[in-house]
Enzyme design. Structure first.
Site, PDB file in Angstrom:
ATOM      1  CB  SER A  66      -0.950   0.002   1.196  1.00  0.00           C
ATOM      2  OG  SER A  66      -2.020  -0.886   0.974  1.00  0.00           O
ATOM      3  CE  LYS A  69      -4.493   1.743  -0.376  1.00  0.00           C
ATOM      4  NZ  LYS A  69      -4.466   0.684   0.609  1.00  0.00           N
ATOM      5  CB  SER A 127      -4.000   1.434   4.361  1.00  0.00           C
ATOM      6  OG  SER A 127      -3.290   1.120   3.183  1.00  0.00           O
TER       7      SER A 127
END
Length: 292
Positions: A66, A69, A127
């Site tokens: 993640s 992101k 997240s």
């Protein structure tokens, strides 16, 4: 004689008297030994100068998890005339995606109207892959959701190229890739350094927790509470971000930054062996970076 005494005192203060009246320069502090980390790759730099302070497989391509992101947020925040208070309606597709991927979630509720700013908090703190999907769907271009998502991911890769991230490629908007979602510790650190130039990004990623009031589909309100997955914010003095990542392939990742005495050190660890170890790795590297 008086001048001679002053010179002697000054020399004794500055260094050591050698035989024959010569003087040795004062010893410099020893360069600290680079720490051992469990992560497969690591990189640390001085964010002000860009100077590398630590490298371990810094240019080896690894799964991002993640930490991707960061780029999702970067693409959104780079949009011209961006209205952070514009509202986005949460679609069932975002919820279905979370279920199908067993993905991390901001727990967005179908029909709620959430601002872009709130989506960024939902993206970076818990997240939320649903928040990432909502942003990609909103800011991609095309007549279908699939087309919009594809174009958004294309913008992520276009931004990577413009930033000179030669060992970075995204095939998803959230880091849940299909085998072609990779970056390196050096590239992700450079990406984060660039993203931190944006005041909204800085404000979001340093937030430990937040409660946001969102509009329901019936015109009422509900409170959404999100806690940052980055434990360094609570455990490391001066920590200012940035983003965690994890997954079966990625293992445990962390892009991190801290500021002390006006100096910012920023870095990345990829593929640490556990959640606790990625925090420990980052702590060691920050301590080392500030000593350099």
């Amino acid at each position: 004689m008086k001048n001679t005494r002053r010179m002697t005192v000054a020399c004794v203060t500055a260094g050591t008297i050698l035989a024959g009246g010569a003087f040795a320069a004062p010893a410099r502090a020893a360069t600290p030994k680079p720490p051992a980390i469990t992560a497969k790759g690591g990189f640390v730099m001085n964010n002000g100068t860009g100077a590398a302070l630590y490298t371990k497989a810094a240019d080896t391509r690894l799964s991002t998890g993640s930490t991707a992101k960061i780029m999702t947020a970067q693409v959104v925040l780079a949009k011209k005339n961006l209205n952070l208070d514009a509202k986005v309606t949460v679609q069932k597709a975002y919820s279905d995606y979370i279920v199908s991927k067993n993905a991390s979630s901001a727990r967005l509720i179908v029909g709620d109207r959430v601002t872009v700013r709130q989506l960024l908090y939902g993206l970076m703190l818990p997240s939320g892959c649903d928040a990432a999907y909502a942003l990609a769907d909103t800011y991609g271009s095309g007549s279908t959701r699939a087309a919009r998502v594809k174009s958004f991911i294309g913008e992520m890769n276009g931004t990577a190229r413009r930033l000179g991230l030669k060992n970075t490629h995204f095939d998803s908007f959230d880091g849940i890739g299909n085998g072609a979602n990779y970056s390196t510790p050096r590239d992700l650190t450079k990406l984060a350094g660039n993203a931190l130039k944006n005041p909204t990004f800085r404000a979001v990623v340093k937030t430990k927790s937040t409660t946001q009031r969102v509009t329901t589909k019936n015109g009422g309100y509900r409170n959404m509470s999100w806690t940052n997955t980055n434990k360094l914010l609570s455990s490391y003095s001066g920590a200012i971000g940035v983003k965690t990542g994890s997954g079966p392939v990625a293992k445990y990742c962390l892009v991190f930054a801290a500021t002390r005495n006006g100096r910012t050190v920023i870095g990345t660890v990829l593929a640490s062996s556990s959640e606790a170890n990625r925090t420990a790795d980052a702590t060691k590297l920050l301590d080392y970076g500030f000593k350099r």
